[in-house]
Design an enzyme around this catalytic site. Structure first.
Site, mmCIF file in Angstrom:
data_model
loop_
_atom_site.group_PDB
_atom_site.id
_atom_site.type_symbol
_atom_site.label_atom_id
_atom_site.label_comp_id
_atom_site.label_asym_id
_atom_site.label_seq_id
_atom_site.Cartn_x
_atom_site.Cartn_y
_atom_site.Cartn_z
ATOM 1 N N ARG A 426 0.817 -1.083 0.156
ATOM 2 C CA ARG A 426 0.004 0.094 -0.133
ATOM 3 C C ARG A 426 0.920 1.350 0.055
ATOM 4 O O ARG A 426 1.867 1.380 0.639
ATOM 5 C CB ARG A 426 -0.973 -0.003 1.227
ATOM 6 C CG ARG A 426 -1.883 -0.831 1.159
ATOM 7 C CD ARG A 426 -3.090 -0.615 2.304
ATOM 8 N NE ARG A 426 -2.489 -0.376 3.468
ATOM 9 C CZ ARG A 426 -3.251 0.607 4.443
ATOM 10 N NH1 ARG A 426 -4.436 1.088 4.130
ATOM 11 N NH2 ARG A 426 -2.736 0.684 5.459
ATOM 12 N N SER A 490 7.510 -4.997 7.156
ATOM 13 C CA SER A 490 7.320 -6.013 8.211
ATOM 14 C C SER A 490 8.096 -7.313 8.156
ATOM 15 O O SER A 490 7.524 -8.364 8.000
ATOM 16 C CB SER A 490 5.688 -6.246 8.117
ATOM 17 O OG SER A 490 5.234 -5.339 8.206
ATOM 18 N N ASP A 544 6.084 -2.837 11.408
ATOM 19 C CA ASP A 544 4.519 -2.863 11.602
ATOM 20 C C ASP A 544 3.990 -2.906 12.995
ATOM 21 O O ASP A 544 2.972 -2.231 13.139
ATOM 22 C CB ASP A 544 3.853 -3.906 10.945
ATOM 23 C CG ASP A 544 4.285 -5.494 11.172
ATOM 24 O OD1 ASP A 544 5.297 -5.587 11.971
ATOM 25 O OD2 ASP A 544 3.860 -6.278 10.660
#
Length: 816
Positions: A426, A490, A544
């Site tokens: 994203r 992440s 994350d």
């Protein structure tokens, strides 16, 4: 004569009338006579070590009853409709003659053993007793067996009712047999109701192959040893005692109650059958189990309570399936007697039926003691990972993030945020408004990452990221601006500075070449430079978990733990700087990315790893790496369940032993299936739909077993996650010298958010394992986007105050 309790209202099972009571609806479904055949399997006979004890209770009997459409109706008292006579319902073995007015008792059952009655006429004994009183008289007497009374009362409303079934204190059945087959009665025409007295089935040794040692104990200690073997295996008078003896046996084998037996548990009759119904209640069962175990004075924990529920289900399930085998035999006999291809009939039912499913597969079931041991082991690994001299040998890496503070409310500005943590990537435009104390997402775009890119070169991956970023900047009209960027990456990284992060290893199915050991920020900048059509400002690398903690910390200033439990799992927390030996400085705190997914990579968790876990690890892209994550995260839970289903099928405990190609194919049971199957209301229907998609020949019992397996796997995940989280909370409390800590955990991840039970079990277990910590949980509102912006705004100005010290291989007494 004891007064019979007034039974429930008669309700035929058809679409034109209200539905039956849940008990009888459950019986009709559980007996499963409509199905192609019955697989008599007690769904709680599971895996070792309890498997060795309970497997003998799993009865696998094939009963041909595919052409019998059997409806069930419940018993109703119709005595008011028989004004011209008196009738006596007698619930024991009798032979009747003389138009029901003479009945000779063959033998007592159900614990009765009154002398001077067997072999005598019950009607005559009753009349003599009435005469001895002399204060009232009776007229004509008709003797009725309880099964006959049940059939006749139900037949008053449903003319097709020709079977009577009792499954309560005792068990029995009657049915309408063709007169030509009743050789002991004169005549060939018509039909006669036959009282089977099937409770005596097995008295001649017929059932020897399925009788367990505990059944033999029940029989030998009964008033009538060797008599009514079938009834002693399945009826309500004996089920509670069967469970009690199983609990004693499991305790003796140290599988329950820490091996400690109480005097109460060892006393016959202290576990009445009603306890089984209470323990197997779908919603309140576990609480009922704990209450009942307290009354038995045994030192139980929550795992013990769940195993007791397993034992109850094992015993009651065998009851239902043995009863079904017998009942299907009768239905099929009626059909064959009448030369029918298909029989439609009704069964009148009376008695207590036991229900529902357990929640445990023993090898995956971890006791509180085991979880505390796991917590202790993780605490040692946390300390090892923080050490300057020991971190490079640590399975739990404890990576400094250079985030030295949570948001204080003064942050503001526009930021770009990138989020790479799974198969989707994203890009976001985030605005932090100081006046309103809010973080707005002004725009976002999602790009998928194909398997080819996940397993290709690092240059391909970062070119793809840069292309997505370029498209987004263009769509947001941001090309004329150079915005700071927060990059949520992440994966396990060694962060040298806020804008320098070295990838230690790929996880979650990624294995791009040329990236491990390289600086992620530099690889991103090089990809942007190769394009040349836009620029980016300063970059803050964000794990994350850190993004989750920071996004929640903007709302709750006490949030100092970030937890991810989704595709992968990880946590971060605010550690005291004096304990972060690899970063200079003693004052304040720094957020540490634990990378606890690697817990167990050094063999620490060997005692709790199952064969299924080993298969998952060995078939993964990175065998031997991130063992803890492979036991509990969303990427692996579905596959854990699939492999368990395959194993149960191979043992002929599921799907009639028939494995489909779909079931045998890796990845055909995604983790989302677990959440769907464990939905409280729609779960069983979801299970049936999912099993149909797997092309396995399932029945109702199979669907319930699959639900059990899902619960077992997800429950272990929640408990292991709770043990790790409790370790972190306890460490913060001890670090600060507090008797009691109040803190908040920011949480993100699909497993936590979407599984119907996971969050409740996780929170309850944290409270148990960290009793001196008051832990609040709040869901992250887009931690990967907003959190990255907050890290960029907060950590960037603070991180430059510190730099990473060089590694040392020296020894440290403190770290040892």
């Amino acid at each position: 004569m004891a007064q019979k309790q007034k039974p429930s209202k008669l309700v035929p099972l058809n679409n034109s009338v209200p539905p039956p009571s849940p008990q009888f609806q459950f019986l009709a479904t559980r007996l499963g006579v409509r199905s192609q055949y019955l697989t008599m399997f007690a769904p709680s006979g599971r895996l070792a070590p309890c498997m060795s004890v309970l497997s003998h209770w799993c009865v696998n009997v094939r009963v041909i009853g595919c052409n019998c459409n059997v409806a069930f109706v419940s018993f109703v008292d119709l005595s008011g409709h028989c004004d011209s006579c008196n009738y006596v319902t007698f619930y024991f073995v009798i032979t009747t003659s003389c138009l029901f007015s003479q009945s000779i008792l063959l033998r007592w059952t159900k614990g009765f053993n009154c002398s001077g009655v067997e072999g005598r006429d019950i009607v005559q004994l009753l009349k003599e007793a009435v005469q001895r009183r002399g204060d009232f008289t009776i007229g004509f007497v008709a003797m009725v067996n309880d099964t006959v009374g049940t059939m006749m009362s139900c037949g008053y409303r449903d003319q097709s009712c020709e079977i009577g079934l009792i499954i309560g204190t005792g068990t029995n059945a009657c049915y309408m047999e063709e007169m030509r087959n009743v050789k002991r009665v004169e005549g060939e025409d018509g039909r006669m109701c036959i009282n089977t007295e099937w409770g005596g089935f097995g008295d001649d040794g017929t059932l020897e192959n399925i009788i367990t040692d505990i059944n033999r104990t029940i029989d030998q200690t009964s008033i009538k040893p060797g008599v009514h073997i079938f009834e002693k295996m399945i009826s309500g008078m004996y089920l509670g005692e069967l469970v009690r003896l199983l609990l004693v046996k499991l305790t003796e084998q140290k599988l329950l109650f820490k091996g400690q037996r109480s005097t109460t548990l060892l006393t016959a009759g202290t576990f009445p059958t009603k306890f089984i119904s209470e323990i197997e209640e779908p919603l309140s069962g576990l609480e009922n189990a704990k209450r009942i175990l307290s009354s038995l004075n045994v030192p139980y924990d929550s795992v013990d309570a769940r195993i007791v529920r397993l034992v109850c289900d094992t015993v009651s399930s065998r009851t239902a399936r043995l009863c079904a085998a017998a009942l299907a035999t009768i239905a099929n006999r009626i059909r064959v007697n009448r030369g029918l291809k298909h029989l439609k009939t009704t069964v009148g039912v009376d008695g207590t039926v036991y229900k529902k499913h357990p929640n445990v597969l023993q090898p995956f079931c971890l006791s509180v003691h085991q979880l505390r041991t796991i917590s202790d082991l993780l605490m040692k690994d946390l300390i090892k990972g923080l050490g300057k001299h020991s971190h490079h040998k640590a399975a739990v890496k404890m990576l400094p993030t250079f985030v030295r503070s949570t948001p204080d409310g003064t942050e503001h500005g526009d930021f770009l945020a990138l989020d790479l943590g799974g198969t989707n990537f994203r890009v976001l435009h985030v605005r932090v408004l100081e006046e309103e104390k809010v973080v707005d997402i002004l725009g976002s775009q999602t790009c998928s990452i194909s398997q080819d890119i996940m397993l290709g070169t690092g240059e391909q991956l970062f070119d793809h990221i840069a292309a997505c970023l370029a498209d987004f900047i263009s769509s947001q009209n941001l090309k004329e601006q150079t915005l700071p960027l927060g990059f949520t990456f992440s994966f396990p990284c060694e962060q040298k500075k806020i804008d320098e992060s070295i990838l230690i290893r790929w996880t979650k199915g990624f294995n791009c070449s040329g990236v491990e050991g390289r600086d992620i920020v530099q690889l991103l900048k090089e990809a942007v430079q190769r394009r040349g059509d836009f620029t980016i400002g300063s970059v803050a690398m964000v794990n994350d978990t850190v993004g989750t903690m920071m996004s929640c910390g903007y709302r709750d200033q006490s949030c100092e733990i970030g937890l991810i439990i989704g595709t992968g799992t990880n946590a971060c927390y605010m550690e005291e700087m004096r304990n972060v030996k690899r970063v200079e400085g003693e004052d304040g705190r720094m957020c540490i990315n634990t990378e606890w997914g690697g817990f167990g990579d050094d063999g620490t968790l060997e005692n709790i790893i199952t064969d299924i876990d080993r298969t998952i690890d060995q078939t993964s892209i990175k065998p031997g790496v991130h063992i803890f994550e492979k036991m509990i995260s969303g990427m692996y839970l579905g596959e854990l369940v699939r492999l368990l289903l395959v194993k149960l099928t191979e043992q002929k405990l599921l799907f009639k032993g028939q494995r489909s190609t779909t079931l045998l194919t890796a990845g055909t049971f995604p983790t989302k299936f677990i959440s769907e199957i464990e939905e409280p209301l729609s779960g069983l229907e979801n299970a049936k739909r999912i099993l149909s998609s797997l092309n396995v020949p399932y029945d109702f019992v199979d669907a319930r077993i699959v639900r059990l397996v899902c619960d077992t796997v997800s429950s272990r995940s929640a408990r292991l996650c709770a043990a790790a989280l409790a370790t972190v909370a306890n460490r913060i409390r001890v670090n600060r010298g507090l008797k009691h800590l109040k803190t908040t955990v920011g949480v993100d991840g699909t497993v936590y958010k979407k599984h119907p039970n996971f969050s409740d079990e996780l929170q309850a277990m944290v409270r148990l394992l960290a009793p001196d910590c008051d832990v609040t949980f709040i869901l992250s509102q887009d931690g990967s986007g907003k959190g990255a912006a907050m890290v960029t705004a907060v950590a960037q100005r603070l991180a430059l105050q510190s730099h990473l010290l060089e590694d040392s291989d020296g020894d440290s007494e403190e770290e040892d």
